[in-house]
Scaffold this motif. Structure first.
Motif, PDB file in Angstrom:
ATOM      1  N   GLY A 124       0.829  -1.188   0.000  1.00  0.00           N
ATOM      2  CA  GLY A 124       0.000   0.000   0.000  1.00  0.00           C
ATOM      3  C   GLY A 124       0.868   1.244   0.000  1.00  0.00           C
ATOM      4  N   GLY A 125       0.309   2.353   0.374  1.00  0.00           N
ATOM      5  CA  GLY A 125       1.103   3.579   0.477  1.00  0.00           C
ATOM      6  C   GLY A 125       1.749   3.948  -0.839  1.00  0.00           C
ATOM      7  N   GLN A 126       3.007   4.394  -0.764  1.00  0.00           N
ATOM      8  CA  GLN A 126       3.692   4.890  -1.954  1.00  0.00           C
ATOM      9  C   GLN A 126       5.028   4.193  -2.141  1.00  0.00           C
ATOM     10  OE1 GLN A 126       3.381   9.179  -2.568  1.00  0.00           O
ATOM     11  NE2 GLN A 126       2.031   9.300  -0.794  1.00  0.00           N
ATOM     12  N   VAL A 127       5.050   2.877  -1.966  1.00  0.00           N
ATOM     13  CA  VAL A 127       6.255   2.080  -2.157  1.00  0.00           C
ATOM     14  C   VAL A 127       6.327   1.670  -3.619  1.00  0.00           C
ATOM     15  CG1 VAL A 127       7.480  -0.027  -1.516  1.00  0.00           C
ATOM     16  CG2 VAL A 127       6.188   1.247   0.210  1.00  0.00           C
ATOM     17  N   SER A 128       7.365   2.125  -4.334  1.00  0.00           N
ATOM     18  CA  SER A 128       7.406   1.903  -5.782  1.00  0.00           C
ATOM     19  C   SER A 128       8.697   1.246  -6.263  1.00  0.00           C
ATOM     20  CB  SER A 128       7.222   3.237  -6.520  1.00  0.00           C
ATOM     21  OG  SER A 128       8.261   4.140  -6.183  1.00  0.00           O
ATOM     22  N   VAL A 129       9.613   0.900  -5.340  1.00  0.00           N
ATOM     23  CA  VAL A 129      10.888   0.320  -5.756  1.00  0.00           C
ATOM     24  C   VAL A 129      10.712  -1.153  -6.101  1.00  0.00           C
ATOM     25  CG1 VAL A 129      12.262   1.958  -4.435  1.00  0.00           C
ATOM     26  CG2 VAL A 129      11.540  -0.175  -3.359  1.00  0.00           C
ATOM     27  N   THR A 130      11.519  -1.643  -7.012  1.00  0.00           N
ATOM     28  CA  THR A 130      11.418  -3.022  -7.479  1.00  0.00           C
ATOM     29  C   THR A 130      11.742  -4.018  -6.378  1.00  0.00           C
ATOM     30  OG1 THR A 130      12.041  -2.287  -9.701  1.00  0.00           O
ATOM     31  CG2 THR A 130      12.255  -4.636  -9.225  1.00  0.00           C
ATOM     32  N   GLY A 131      12.707  -3.690  -5.528  1.00  0.00           N
ATOM     33  CA  GLY A 131      13.168  -4.635  -4.515  1.00  0.00           C
ATOM     34  C   GLY A 131      12.142  -5.010  -3.471  1.00  0.00           C
ATOM     35  N   LEU A 132      11.032  -4.256  -3.361  1.00  0.00           N
ATOM     36  CA  LEU A 132      10.012  -4.554  -2.362  1.00  0.00           C
ATOM     37  C   LEU A 132       8.739  -5.145  -2.974  1.00  0.00           C
ATOM     38  CD1 LEU A 132      10.396  -1.526   0.088  1.00  0.00           C
ATOM     39  CD2 LEU A 132      11.173  -3.879   0.397  1.00  0.00           C
ATOM     40  N   LEU A 133       8.825  -5.620  -4.203  1.00  0.00           N
ATOM     41  CA  LEU A 133       7.680  -6.309  -4.800  1.00  0.00           C
ATOM     42  C   LEU A 133       7.553  -7.714  -4.223  1.00  0.00           C
ATOM     43  CD1 LEU A 133       7.958  -5.302  -8.571  1.00  0.00           C
ATOM     44  CD2 LEU A 133       6.286  -4.480  -6.887  1.00  0.00           C
ATOM     45  N   THR A 134       6.335  -8.192  -4.127  1.00  0.00           N
ATOM     46  CA  THR A 134       6.078  -9.527  -3.583  1.00  0.00           C
ATOM     47  C   THR A 134       5.571 -10.461  -4.679  1.00  0.00           C
ATOM     48  OG1 THR A 134       3.787  -8.987  -3.026  1.00  0.00           O
ATOM     49  CG2 THR A 134       5.464  -8.575  -1.331  1.00  0.00           C
ATOM     50  N   GLY A 135       5.707 -11.763  -4.400  1.00  0.00           N
ATOM     51  CA  GLY A 135       5.222 -12.754  -5.344  1.00  0.00           C
ATOM     52  C   GLY A 135       3.729 -12.650  -5.578  1.00  0.00           C
ATOM     53  N   ARG A 136       2.991 -12.336  -4.516  1.00  0.00           N
ATOM     54  CA  ARG A 136       1.538 -12.241  -4.640  1.00  0.00           C
ATOM     55  C   ARG A 136       1.124 -11.171  -5.631  1.00  0.00           C
ATOM     56  NH1 ARG A 136      -1.970 -10.256   0.391  1.00  0.00           N
ATOM     57  NH2 ARG A 136      -1.507  -8.229  -0.544  1.00  0.00           N
ATOM     58  N   ASP A 137       1.743  -9.985  -5.543  1.00  0.00           N
ATOM     59  CA  ASP A 137       1.405  -8.911  -6.476  1.00  0.00           C
ATOM     60  C   ASP A 137       1.773  -9.284  -7.903  1.00  0.00           C
ATOM     61  OD1 ASP A 137       0.142  -7.079  -4.858  1.00  0.00           O
ATOM     62  OD2 ASP A 137       1.961  -5.985  -4.344  1.00  0.00           O
ATOM     63  N   ILE A 138       2.911  -9.940  -8.075  1.00  0.00           N
ATOM     64  CA  ILE A 138       3.324 -10.342  -9.419  1.00  0.00           C
ATOM     65  C   ILE A 138       2.320 -11.326 -10.012  1.00  0.00           C
ATOM     66  CG2 ILE A 138       5.105 -11.543 -10.739  1.00  0.00           C
ATOM     67  CD1 ILE A 138       7.138 -10.427  -8.690  1.00  0.00           C
TER      68      ILE A 138
END
Length: 437
Positions: A353-367
């Motif tokens: 949520g919020g404004q986290v936009s960096v690649t390193g904090l992406l999760t498998g679920r979102d992908i």
């Protein structure tokens, strides 16, 4: 003593008949307390003595000889991190959602990890014994989160009474310890004149304080019961950059280094063009998100020159929102060299949520949720910054094997650089289109 957890087959450790459960007592007669001691006393040495206690109790003295950069094949017990006693206004751990691996919820504040891995510490949880060890073992460089040089303001930011930071930094510098520092900017709290003061105060210690990164606060959508904070607006990001730019010029004239550098995210927020690579000097804060775009652009030319035509026709690449435009531009140029159509899939971070936009904090679920019905081509490439080293797990513990099964295409991790992307394409080309033996 330092316990051995695993010995890799056919390694030096295996040849010496070391086993899991054995313990290293000393290196060249120096007692070993933890992984840090072993690293310091063995380092890159090609010839040294090891005192080992076998798990049955027998004591062995071993003479180690190895080639330059040759690994011993020994996995040691890792020290448990010292826990952070701060209650920072902007602590990222406090605003994490549930459902990630347990270690991500640990608030560490360990000078050993700062030296070994470049993690930032505030020095508020480091006692006299630890300071003495830092000085006696010359643990340099260290990475220090300052946030403000005004002690009252710093105490507010860290959520507890803190020792005066400037005398502590001076003590370390006088003992020969080099420091890299950072300020996490919270609009309306430590920006403006306070930011200017902090930058000037820290630069007076140059070159003992080797560099300073100014980074905008990162906020998720899970800040319930936490202090009200906000990320910088476009105008506020521009004002921060103006402050830094003006000081950089005077520092460069006076000391030969710009000293203070803004995180790439501030340029994105302010909608300003990034400086060229030479501006960042030796990229002292690259892993802190400072100068990444400039380095990417510099390496892109080299990668394009090295790229060759491939049999692959189409693959997909995952990225976060902040790196999207840079990757799209490079992917188009790379297609002209390799013939491979690279679909750049920008995954929005709904998990945080919020404004986290960096690649390193992406999760498998979102992908999975955002790519499940998308055309992915022959393979999916994931930047390695998203994946736990050595385990092929994403932040929410989804494995690459599970992702392959869910999406129905091979998944390959690649270094998050132009050369890394070219290498990833070549690997997939060999796997999918290599000649049969």
């Amino acid at each position: 003593m330092l316990k051995i957890l695993h010995i890799h087959p056919d390694s030096i450790g295996d040849e010496l008949e070391l086993e899991a459960g054995d313990a290293v007592l000393a290196v060249n007669g120096q007692p070993v307390r933890d992984l840090l001691d072993f690293h310091l006393y063995s380092g890159d040495a090609v010839d040294f003595l090891l005192e080992v206690q076998k798990k049955q109790g027998e004591l062995w003295d071993l003479h180690i000889e190895r080639g330059l950069d040759e690994d011993l094949g020994i996995e040691f017990e890792h020290p448990e991190p010292t826990q952070c006693g701060n209650n920072c206004l902007f602590c990222f751990v406090h605003q994490l959602p549930r459902g990630m691996r347990r270690t991500l919820y640990v608030k560490d504040e360990d000078y050993r990890f700062s030296y070994l891995y470049g993690s930032y510490i505030t020095l508020t949880n480091v006692g006299e014994a630890e300071i003495a060890r830092i000085i006696s073992q010359k643990l340099s460089p260290l990475y220090v989160s300052v946030h403000a040089t005004d002690d009252q303001l710093r105490a507010r930011l860290l959520g507890q009474k803190t020792p005066a930071i400037l005398p502590l930094l001076k003590r370390l510098i006088d003992a020969g310890i080099e420091l890299h520092t950072q300020i996490v900017v919270c609009p309306g709290i430590n920006d403006g004149e306070q930011l200017r003061k902090s930058i000037i105060d820290l630069q007076t210690f140059y070159p003992g304080v080797r560099s300073l990164a100014v980074v905008p606060v990162g906020l998720t959508g899970y800040r319930r019961h936490l202090p009200a904070l906000r990320v910088p607006s476009r105008e506020e990001a521009a004002a921060i950059l103006d402050t830094i730019d003006g000081l950089q010029n005077s520092f460069l004239v006076r000391s030969g280094s710009r000293f203070v550098f803004a995180a790439d995210e501030l340029y994105l927020k302010a909608q300003r063009e990034f400086p060229l690579a030479p501006f960042y000097e030796d990229f002292p804060q690259w892993e802190n998100g400072v100068g990444m775009v400039a380095m990417f652009r510099q390496e892109a030319g080299e990668a394009l020159a090295a790229a060759q035509p491939l049999a692959l026709e189409e693959v997909s690449l995952v990225t976060g929102e902040s790196a999207a435009e840079e990757l799209r531009r490079f992917a188009e140029n790379l297609r002209d060299r390799t013939g491979v159509h690279i679909r750049v899939h920008v995954v929005r971070n709904t998990f945080f949520g919020g404004q986290v936009s960096v690649t390193g904090l992406l999760t498998g679920r979102d992908i999975l949720e955002q790519l499940r019905d998308k055309p992915l081509g022959e393979a999916l490439l994931l930047p390695a910054v998203m994946i736990k080293e050595g385990e092929d797990l994403l932040l929410d513990d989804l494995s690459l094997t599970e992702m392959e099964r869910e999406l129905g295409v091979p998944v390959e991790k690649v270094a998050a650089t132009p050369l890394g992307l070219v290498a990833g394409l070549e690997v997939m080309d060999e796997i999918l289109h290599g000649e049969e033996p």
